[in-house]
Design a protein around this motif. Structure first.
Motif, PDB file in Angstrom:
ATOM      1  N   ALA A  38       0.834  -1.207   0.000  1.00  0.00           N
ATOM      2  CA  ALA A  38       0.000   0.000   0.000  1.00  0.00           C
ATOM      3  C   ALA A  38       0.869   1.257   0.000  1.00  0.00           C
ATOM      4  O   ALA A  38       0.618   2.196  -0.768  1.00  0.00           O
ATOM      5  CB  ALA A  38      -0.931  -0.004   1.213  1.00  0.00           C
ATOM      6  N   GLY A  39       1.889   1.283   0.840  1.00  0.00           N
ATOM      7  CA  GLY A  39       2.778   2.442   0.881  1.00  0.00           C
ATOM      8  C   GLY A  39       3.539   2.632  -0.418  1.00  0.00           C
ATOM      9  O   GLY A  39       3.612   3.744  -0.957  1.00  0.00           O
ATOM     10  N   GLY A  40       4.095   1.560  -0.926  1.00  0.00           N
ATOM     11  CA  GLY A  40       4.862   1.647  -2.170  1.00  0.00           C
ATOM     12  C   GLY A  40       3.996   1.999  -3.365  1.00  0.00           C
ATOM     13  O   GLY A  40       4.377   2.845  -4.191  1.00  0.00           O
ATOM     14  N   CYS A  41       2.834   1.376  -3.462  1.00  0.00           N
ATOM     15  CA  CYS A  41       1.937   1.681  -4.582  1.00  0.00           C
ATOM     16  C   CYS A  41       1.396   3.100  -4.495  1.00  0.00           C
ATOM     17  O   CYS A  41       1.278   3.789  -5.512  1.00  0.00           O
ATOM     18  CB  CYS A  41       0.782   0.680  -4.631  1.00  0.00           C
ATOM     19  SG  CYS A  41       1.291  -0.967  -5.139  1.00  0.00           S
ATOM     20  N   GLY A  42       1.066   3.541  -3.286  1.00  0.00           N
ATOM     21  CA  GLY A  42       0.598   4.919  -3.116  1.00  0.00           C
ATOM     22  C   GLY A  42       1.664   5.914  -3.514  1.00  0.00           C
ATOM     23  O   GLY A  42       1.392   6.900  -4.225  1.00  0.00           O
ATOM     24  N   ALA A  43       2.896   5.677  -3.080  1.00  0.00           N
ATOM     25  CA  ALA A  43       4.001   6.567  -3.436  1.00  0.00           C
ATOM     26  C   ALA A  43       4.238   6.557  -4.945  1.00  0.00           C
ATOM     27  O   ALA A  43       4.444   7.609  -5.563  1.00  0.00           O
ATOM     28  CB  ALA A  43       5.272   6.154  -2.690  1.00  0.00           C
ATOM     29  N   ALA A  44       4.186   5.381  -5.547  1.00  0.00           N
ATOM     30  CA  ALA A  44       4.407   5.276  -6.991  1.00  0.00           C
ATOM     31  C   ALA A  44       3.296   5.977  -7.768  1.00  0.00           C
ATOM     32  O   ALA A  44       3.569   6.685  -8.752  1.00  0.00           O
ATOM     33  CB  ALA A  44       4.493   3.809  -7.404  1.00  0.00           C
ATOM     34  N   LEU A  45       2.057   5.812  -7.335  1.00  0.00           N
ATOM     35  CA  LEU A  45       0.937   6.449  -8.019  1.00  0.00           C
ATOM     36  C   LEU A  45       1.056   7.973  -7.968  1.00  0.00           C
ATOM     37  O   LEU A  45       0.879   8.664  -8.982  1.00  0.00           O
ATOM     38  CB  LEU A  45      -0.383   6.004  -7.394  1.00  0.00           C
ATOM     39  CG  LEU A  45      -1.642   6.641  -7.974  1.00  0.00           C
ATOM     40  CD1 LEU A  45      -1.823   6.234  -9.424  1.00  0.00           C
ATOM     41  CD2 LEU A  45      -2.848   6.261  -7.157  1.00  0.00           C
ATOM     42  N   ILE A  46       1.377   8.504  -6.811  1.00  0.00           N
ATOM     43  CA  ILE A  46       1.521   9.961  -6.685  1.00  0.00           C
ATOM     44  C   ILE A  46       2.705  10.451  -7.503  1.00  0.00           C
ATOM     45  O   ILE A  46       2.637  11.503  -8.153  1.00  0.00           O
ATOM     46  CB  ILE A  46       1.647  10.353  -5.198  1.00  0.00           C
ATOM     47  CG1 ILE A  46       0.334  10.051  -4.482  1.00  0.00           C
ATOM     48  CG2 ILE A  46       2.002  11.827  -5.054  1.00  0.00           C
ATOM     49  CD1 ILE A  46       0.417  10.137  -2.981  1.00  0.00           C
ATOM     50  N   ALA A  47       3.800   9.692  -7.506  1.00  0.00           N
ATOM     51  CA  ALA A  47       4.966  10.086  -8.302  1.00  0.00           C
ATOM     52  C   ALA A  47       4.635  10.096  -9.790  1.00  0.00           C
ATOM     53  O   ALA A  47       5.050  11.005 -10.521  1.00  0.00           O
ATOM     54  CB  ALA A  47       6.138   9.142  -8.016  1.00  0.00           C
ATOM     55  N   ALA A  66       5.281  15.609  -2.425  1.00  0.00           N
ATOM     56  CA  ALA A  66       6.548  15.121  -1.877  1.00  0.00           C
ATOM     57  C   ALA A  66       6.340  14.514  -0.494  1.00  0.00           C
ATOM     58  O   ALA A  66       6.904  13.452  -0.178  1.00  0.00           O
ATOM     59  CB  ALA A  66       7.567  16.251  -1.811  1.00  0.00           C
ATOM     60  N   GLY A  67       5.530  15.145   0.324  1.00  0.00           N
ATOM     61  CA  GLY A  67       5.244  14.602   1.656  1.00  0.00           C
ATOM     62  C   GLY A  67       4.532  13.269   1.591  1.00  0.00           C
ATOM     63  O   GLY A  67       4.868  12.330   2.324  1.00  0.00           O
ATOM     64  N   LEU A  68       3.530  13.166   0.718  1.00  0.00           N
ATOM     65  CA  LEU A  68       2.797  11.897   0.581  1.00  0.00           C
ATOM     66  C   LEU A  68       3.689  10.784   0.030  1.00  0.00           C
ATOM     67  O   LEU A  68       3.592   9.628   0.448  1.00  0.00           O
ATOM     68  CB  LEU A  68       1.567  12.101  -0.300  1.00  0.00           C
ATOM     69  CG  LEU A  68       0.462  12.954   0.319  1.00  0.00           C
ATOM     70  CD1 LEU A  68      -0.610  13.271  -0.716  1.00  0.00           C
ATOM     71  CD2 LEU A  68      -0.134  12.248   1.530  1.00  0.00           C
ATOM     72  N   ILE A  69       4.555  11.131  -0.897  1.00  0.00           N
ATOM     73  CA  ILE A  69       5.500  10.136  -1.430  1.00  0.00           C
ATOM     74  C   ILE A  69       6.448   9.674  -0.321  1.00  0.00           C
ATOM     75  O   ILE A  69       6.714   8.476  -0.177  1.00  0.00           O
ATOM     76  CB  ILE A  69       6.273  10.706  -2.639  1.00  0.00           C
ATOM     77  CG1 ILE A  69       5.333  10.858  -3.838  1.00  0.00           C
ATOM     78  CG2 ILE A  69       7.464   9.824  -2.996  1.00  0.00           C
ATOM     79  CD1 ILE A  69       5.923  11.653  -4.991  1.00  0.00           C
ATOM     80  N   ALA A  70       6.933  10.602   0.481  1.00  0.00           N
ATOM     81  CA  ALA A  70       7.840  10.242   1.581  1.00  0.00           C
ATOM     82  C   ALA A  70       7.142   9.332   2.591  1.00  0.00           C
ATOM     83  O   ALA A  70       7.735   8.349   3.062  1.00  0.00           O
ATOM     84  CB  ALA A  70       8.357  11.507   2.270  1.00  0.00           C
ATOM     85  N   ILE A  71       5.904   9.636   2.923  1.00  0.00           N
ATOM     86  CA  ILE A  71       5.166   8.787   3.869  1.00  0.00           C
ATOM     87  C   ILE A  71       4.959   7.392   3.292  1.00  0.00           C
ATOM     88  O   ILE A  71       5.175   6.379   3.967  1.00  0.00           O
ATOM     89  CB  ILE A  71       3.823   9.447   4.250  1.00  0.00           C
ATOM     90  CG1 ILE A  71       4.077  10.676   5.134  1.00  0.00           C
ATOM     91  CG2 ILE A  71       2.907   8.455   4.961  1.00  0.00           C
ATOM     92  CD1 ILE A  71       2.842  11.528   5.383  1.00  0.00           C
ATOM     93  N   GLY A  72       4.562   7.312   2.021  1.00  0.00           N
ATOM     94  CA  GLY A  72       4.371   6.000   1.381  1.00  0.00           C
ATOM     95  C   GLY A  72       5.653   5.189   1.333  1.00  0.00           C
ATOM     96  O   GLY A  72       5.659   3.986   1.620  1.00  0.00           O
ATOM     97  N   LEU A  73       6.751   5.847   0.986  1.00  0.00           N
ATOM     98  CA  LEU A  73       8.038   5.147   0.937  1.00  0.00           C
ATOM     99  C   LEU A  73       8.491   4.711   2.336  1.00  0.00           C
ATOM    100  O   LEU A  73       9.086   3.641   2.488  1.00  0.00           O
ATOM    101  CB  LEU A  73       9.102   6.017   0.283  1.00  0.00           C
ATOM    102  CG  LEU A  73       8.940   6.240  -1.225  1.00  0.00           C
ATOM    103  CD1 LEU A  73      10.006   7.205  -1.746  1.00  0.00           C
ATOM    104  CD2 LEU A  73       8.994   4.915  -1.963  1.00  0.00           C
ATOM    105  N   ALA A  74       8.211   5.537   3.341  1.00  0.00           N
ATOM    106  CA  ALA A  74       8.576   5.158   4.712  1.00  0.00           C
ATOM    107  C   ALA A  74       7.850   3.888   5.125  1.00  0.00           C
ATOM    108  O   ALA A  74       8.448   2.982   5.727  1.00  0.00           O
ATOM    109  CB  ALA A  74       8.255   6.299   5.673  1.00  0.00           C
ATOM    110  N   TRP A  75       6.559   3.782   4.793  1.00  0.00           N
ATOM    111  CA  TRP A  75       5.823   2.557   5.133  1.00  0.00           C
ATOM    112  C   TRP A  75       6.349   1.363   4.339  1.00  0.00           C
ATOM    113  O   TRP A  75       6.428   0.245   4.875  1.00  0.00           O
ATOM    114  CB  TRP A  75       4.326   2.738   4.895  1.00  0.00           C
ATOM    115  CG  TRP A  75       3.666   3.515   5.986  1.00  0.00           C
ATOM    116  CD1 TRP A  75       3.154   4.769   5.899  1.00  0.00           C
ATOM    117  CD2 TRP A  75       3.469   3.105   7.346  1.00  0.00           C
ATOM    118  NE1 TRP A  75       2.648   5.152   7.120  1.00  0.00           N
ATOM    119  CE2 TRP A  75       2.828   4.153   8.024  1.00  0.00           C
ATOM    120  CE3 TRP A  75       3.776   1.952   8.061  1.00  0.00           C
ATOM    121  CZ2 TRP A  75       2.486   4.085   9.372  1.00  0.00           C
ATOM    122  CZ3 TRP A  75       3.443   1.876   9.399  1.00  0.00           C
ATOM    123  CH2 TRP A  75       2.801   2.933  10.040  1.00  0.00           C
TER     124      TRP A  75
END
Length: 165
Positions: A38-47, A66-75
């Motif tokens: 979920a975190g990786g896919c969310g970050a990828a989708l926003i990117a 950028a903040g949402l991508i960072a949160i997704g990547l952190a998860w």
């Protein structure tokens, strides 16, 4: 006559065996996999959304993305760390997840309140701030519970090590 319970044969307390089984169970691994995906896919989708915009985005939108991508990547990194461990983490993963949730909730609450202050009425700012405070309180409670559970498991481990000596 052989013991039907392998824990009894090893001298592991039943409570500790149940706690460790929950820490390394398949269900726990699948939940961490879901969090990572979920975190990786969310970050990828926003990117991808950000990268495919035909025109430059406003600075606040870029900061939010950028903040949402960072949160997704952190998860996603957190889930990868947990899944790469081959031994019980003694709830260290729960403490780290609760800290991550607390930081994400605080950043989201502050950013949302700041945005509401710029764009919304006083009532909108208050509702946004209240939602942020509730999220931070929930994440703080999760952190307190995770630390308590970790202390409990470490106490059980210490008791087992004392019994061995």
């Amino acid at each position: 006559m052989s013991e039907p319970n392998p824990a009894a044969r090893r001298g592991v307390p039943g409570e500790l065996e149940r706690a460790l089984a929950a820490e390394v169970s398949l269900g726990s691994r699948i939940r961490h996999l879901a969090v990572g995906l979920a975190g990786g896919c969310g970050a990828a989708l926003i990117a991808v959304l950000w990268a495919t915009e035909p025109h430059p985005l406003p600075p606040r939108t870029r900061a939010a993305f950028a903040g949402l991508i960072a949160i997704g990547l952190a998860w996603a990194v957190f889930a990868g760390w947990v899944l790469s461990r081959r031994r019980p983490l003694f709830a260290r993963d729960r403490v780290l997840a609760a800290r991550l949730a607390l930081v994400a909730a605080a950043v989201t609450g502050v950013a949302g309140t700041a945005l509401a202050a710029v764009r919304a009425t006083t009532a909108g700012v208050l509702v946004t701030a209240l939602a942020g405070v509730l999220l931070v309180a929930a994440a703080g409670l999760a952190l307190v519970r995770a630390r308590s559970r970790r202390r409990e498991l470490l106490g059980l481990r210490a008791a087992l090590q004392q019994d061995r000596s």
